[in-house]
Scaffold this active site. Structure first.
Site, PDB file in Angstrom:
ATOM      1  N   PRO A   2       0.824  -1.217   0.000  1.00 63.62           N
ATOM      2  CA  PRO A   2       0.000   0.000   0.000  1.00 63.62           C
ATOM      3  C   PRO A   2       0.855   1.263   0.000  1.00 63.62           C
ATOM      4  O   PRO A   2       1.883   1.316   0.656  1.00 63.62           O
ATOM      5  CB  PRO A   2      -0.806  -0.100   1.297  1.00 63.62           C
ATOM      6  CG  PRO A   2      -0.205  -1.195   2.088  1.00 63.62           C
ATOM      7  CD  PRO A   2       0.676  -2.002   1.209  1.00 63.62           C
ATOM      8  N   GLU A   3       0.414   2.249  -0.746  1.00 63.99           N
ATOM      9  CA  GLU A   3       1.075   3.548  -0.723  1.00 63.99           C
ATOM     10  C   GLU A   3       0.172   4.540   0.005  1.00 63.99           C
ATOM     11  O   GLU A   3      -0.911   4.193   0.472  1.00 63.99           O
ATOM     12  CB  GLU A   3       1.386   4.012  -2.149  1.00 63.99           C
ATOM     13  CG  GLU A   3       2.474   3.148  -2.800  1.00 63.99           C
ATOM     14  CD  GLU A   3       3.195   3.856  -3.933  1.00 63.99           C
ATOM     15  OE1 GLU A   3       3.181   5.090  -3.981  1.00 63.99           O
ATOM     16  OE2 GLU A   3       3.764   3.153  -4.783  1.00 63.99           O
ATOM     17  N   ARG A 122       1.413 -12.048   5.433  1.00 65.01           N
ATOM     18  CA  ARG A 122       2.881 -12.067   5.462  1.00 65.01           C
ATOM     19  C   ARG A 122       3.462 -11.513   6.762  1.00 65.01           C
ATOM     20  O   ARG A 122       4.660 -11.613   6.996  1.00 65.01           O
ATOM     21  CB  ARG A 122       3.427 -11.307   4.249  1.00 65.01           C
ATOM     22  CG  ARG A 122       3.031 -12.010   2.957  1.00 65.01           C
ATOM     23  CD  ARG A 122       3.569 -11.313   1.737  1.00 65.01           C
ATOM     24  NE  ARG A 122       5.033 -11.339   1.681  1.00 65.01           N
ATOM     25  CZ  ARG A 122       5.751 -10.741   0.740  1.00 65.01           C
ATOM     26  NH1 ARG A 122       5.145 -10.059  -0.203  1.00 65.01           N
ATOM     27  NH2 ARG A 122       7.060 -10.810   0.742  1.00 65.01           N
TER      28      ARG A 122
END
Ligand code: ZN
Length: 292
Positions: A2-3, A122
């Site tokens: 995500p940015e 993750r």
């Protein structure tokens, strides 16, 4: 990964469920995220109210009535799901979300009646609690440059930061000390919009005195424009989702260069082809014809 626009969309999605609301109960199903969760995490949150839900770069910041700040980061694959008491999903925030309950690591039961679940296959995401009065010294945040959408980030500021820099302009924009929260995708898009080559020297946006050249102004405008457009996209998919109760999160991003190697440039009048090069180990997409 995500940015900034995705994180801002997540923040806006969590706001109604969390802001002004109390933690009734906190379940920790798995505490070893990127770092272990803080000691007594659930007990320290229970009973406190979220007085404000903010964002700094890609960190979500929940100000708590206990005098602590909950700092949350989505990492590579983190997402939040919000469920109302009815059991109906009202939103899932971030597109790489996993539906496997095995990856639901932390669950917040809020006084709004909402259940907010952090899912992260993750486990590069993180949660940390710091005292508000020690917040300014927090190592995760205190080296960060200005927010790209804030007033402090302007051409003069960017030119000063890039003055004399012998790195590429792209590398300078990815440097979190220069500007906070920009990642690979939006740097490529902003450089394209500003018609600037990612390979040009960072110092070329400033004159010898460190004053901004015209291209520094174009670049800052482009950065703000691409970020605001992406947040607006996220925001509109959020509203659509609320109406349809479907599965939110898949952003309908329309990138001009990112991930478009070999495709025609979309700049009006340009006959160039989008090229991919590798800079500092990361893919850069740009049009050599109209980005100089
Ligand atoms: Zn072009």
């Amino acid at each position: 990964m995500p940015e900034l626009p995705e994180v801002e969309t997540v923040r806006r999605g969590l706001e109604p469920a969390m802001e002004g609301k109390r933690f009734i109960k906190v379940e920790v199903r798995r505490g070893d995220l990127r770092w272990p969760l803080p000691k007594d995490f659930a007990q320290r949150l229970k009973g406190t109210t979220v007085t404000g839900l903010g964002r700094r770069a890609k960190y979500l910041l929940a100000d708590l009535s206990s005098g602590e700040v909950l700092i949350m980061h989505l990492g590579m694959s983190g997402s939040f799901h919000v469920f109302q008491e009815t059991g109906k999903a009202v939103g899932s925030y971030y597109h790489e979300r996993s539906k496997h309950a095995a990856h639901d690591h932390v669950v917040f039961h809020m006084s709004s009646g909402a259940t907010v679940t952090f899912n992260d296959p993750r486990r590069f995401g993180s949660m940390k609690l710091v005292a508000r009065d020690k917040f300014d010294a927090e190592p995760l945040l205190n080296g960060l440059g200005p927010e790209p959408l804030g007033n402090a980030f302007d051409a003069a500021m960017l030119a000063r930061a890039c003055k004399g820099k012998k790195t590429s302009l792209k590398a300078a924009l990815l440097d979190q000390r220069v500007v906070a929260g920009l990642g690979n995708i939006y740097v490529c898009e902003a450089l394209h919009r500003a018609r600037l080559s990612p390979k040009r020297l960072a110092s070329s946006i400033a004159d010898r005195k460190g004053e901004p050249k015209e291209r520094a102004k174009q670049l800052v405008d482009s950065i703000k424009t691409v970020l605001n457009a992406a947040i607006k996209d996220g925001g509109s998919s959020l509203r659509d989702h609320r109406l349809t109760d479907g599965d939110l999160g898949m952003f309908q991003h329309n990138f001009l260069v990112y991930d478009r190697e070999g495709e025609p440039c979309r700049t009006p009048g340009c006959r160039g082809t989008v090229k991919r090069i590798v800079q500092n180990g990361r893919s850069t997409f740009y049009c050599p014809s109209c980005q100089k």
